[in-house]
Design a protein around this motif. Structure first.
Motif, PDB file in Angstrom:
ATOM      1  N   ILE A 111      49.676 -20.162 -18.999  1.00 53.87           N
ATOM      2  CA  ILE A 111      48.776 -20.159 -20.155  1.00 53.87           C
ATOM      3  C   ILE A 111      49.541 -20.337 -21.461  1.00 53.87           C
ATOM      4  N   GLU A 164      51.701 -22.583 -22.072  1.00 51.57           N
ATOM      5  CA  GLU A 164      51.663 -24.023 -22.382  1.00 51.57           C
ATOM      6  C   GLU A 164      50.340 -24.387 -23.047  1.00 51.57           C
ATOM      7  N   ASN A 165      49.257 -23.785 -22.591  1.00 50.96           N
ATOM      8  CA  ASN A 165      47.946 -24.030 -23.183  1.00 50.96           C
ATOM      9  C   ASN A 165      47.927 -23.582 -24.642  1.00 50.96           C
ATOM     10  N   ASP A 215      47.480 -25.642 -28.135  1.00 48.75           N
ATOM     11  CA  ASP A 215      46.536 -25.306 -29.211  1.00 48.75           C
ATOM     12  C   ASP A 215      47.218 -25.353 -30.575  1.00 48.75           C
ATOM     13  N   TYR A 255      49.344 -29.388 -22.718  1.00 48.43           N
ATOM     14  CA  TYR A 255      48.140 -29.242 -21.892  1.00 48.43           C
ATOM     15  C   TYR A 255      48.369 -29.752 -20.471  1.00 48.43           C
ATOM     16  N   PHE A 266      50.354 -27.223 -18.635  1.00 51.41           N
ATOM     17  CA  PHE A 266      49.502 -26.121 -18.203  1.00 51.41           C
ATOM     18  C   PHE A 266      48.776 -26.492 -16.912  1.00 51.41           C
ATOM     19  N   SER A 306      49.565 -24.298 -13.648  1.00 50.10           N
ATOM     20  CA  SER A 306      48.554 -23.282 -13.353  1.00 50.10           C
ATOM     21  C   SER A 306      47.993 -23.472 -11.944  1.00 50.10           C
ATOM     22  N   PHE A 342      40.157 -22.062 -17.416  1.00 46.41           N
ATOM     23  CA  PHE A 342      40.640 -22.839 -18.558  1.00 46.41           C
ATOM     24  C   PHE A 342      40.986 -24.288 -18.218  1.00 46.41           C
ATOM     25  N   LYS A 343      40.694 -24.741 -17.005  1.00 51.95           N
ATOM     26  CA  LYS A 343      40.917 -26.157 -16.691  1.00 51.95           C
ATOM     27  C   LYS A 343      39.962 -27.043 -17.480  1.00 51.95           C
ATOM     28  N   THR A 371      40.882 -27.159 -21.031  1.00 50.26           N
ATOM     29  CA  THR A 371      42.073 -27.980 -21.244  1.00 50.26           C
ATOM     30  C   THR A 371      41.741 -29.462 -21.156  1.00 50.26           C
ATOM     31  N   LYS A 395      40.200 -30.321 -24.417  1.00 48.72           N
ATOM     32  CA  LYS A 395      41.195 -30.426 -25.485  1.00 48.72           C
ATOM     33  C   LYS A 395      42.024 -31.701 -25.346  1.00 48.72           C
TER      34      LYS A 395
END
Length: 142
Positions: A47, A49-50, A54, A69, A72, A76, A81-82, A85, A88
């Motif tokens: 996380i 990396e996520n 950001d 991203y 991540f 992961s 949060f996939k 991501t 994003k």
């Protein structure tokens, strides 16, 4: 203070960095995240990396955000949060003026990701609305 008193404690550094981000101190948060202690005695935290993505996204550093991203997603093992991501990743292209290059990331939301946490649910709703309003063959200009 706790973070500075325990620099080898990855958890306190992580929590401190997330608090800094929430309070608008992304540069300092990024520095803390980039210097998290690592090694066999520490639990991997993809996380991070996520979160670094950001920070880069907030700074307008689209390519750097993409790198974080993708890292991540690569590191992961979970599902949470996939979708967020993927969304994003789409944004990094859209904000850079290349919406078409970002579309595959939105498509992955509906085919690959699960919507358990709120951020993933929001990303899924966005992707569904986007698909209704902008069919894949439509030229994209925002």
């Amino acid at each position: 203070q706790l973070v500075r008193a325990q620099p080898a404690n990855a958890l306190t550094r992580f929590l401190g960095a997330t608090m800094l981000m929430k309070n608008g101190h992304s540069a300092e948060a990024a520095a803390w995240l980039q210097t998290l202690p690592t090694g066999p005695e520490y639990v991997p935290m993809p996380i991070v990396e996520n979160l670094l993505g950001d920070v880069a996204l907030q700074r307008g550093q689209w390519a750097e955000a993409r790198q974080h991203y993708v890292q991540f997603l690569t590191r992961s093992r979970g599902e949470n949060f996939k979708n967020d991501t993927y969304y994003k990743l789409f944004l990094t292209y859209w904000l850079a003026g290349d919406e078409a290059a970002g579309r595959p990331w939105l498509q992955k939301i509906t085919t690959d990701g699960k919507a358990v946490v709120e951020a993933d649910k929001v990303a899924r709703r966005f992707a569904q609305q986007y698909a209704k309003q902008r069919p894949p063959t439509q030229a994209a200009t925002l």
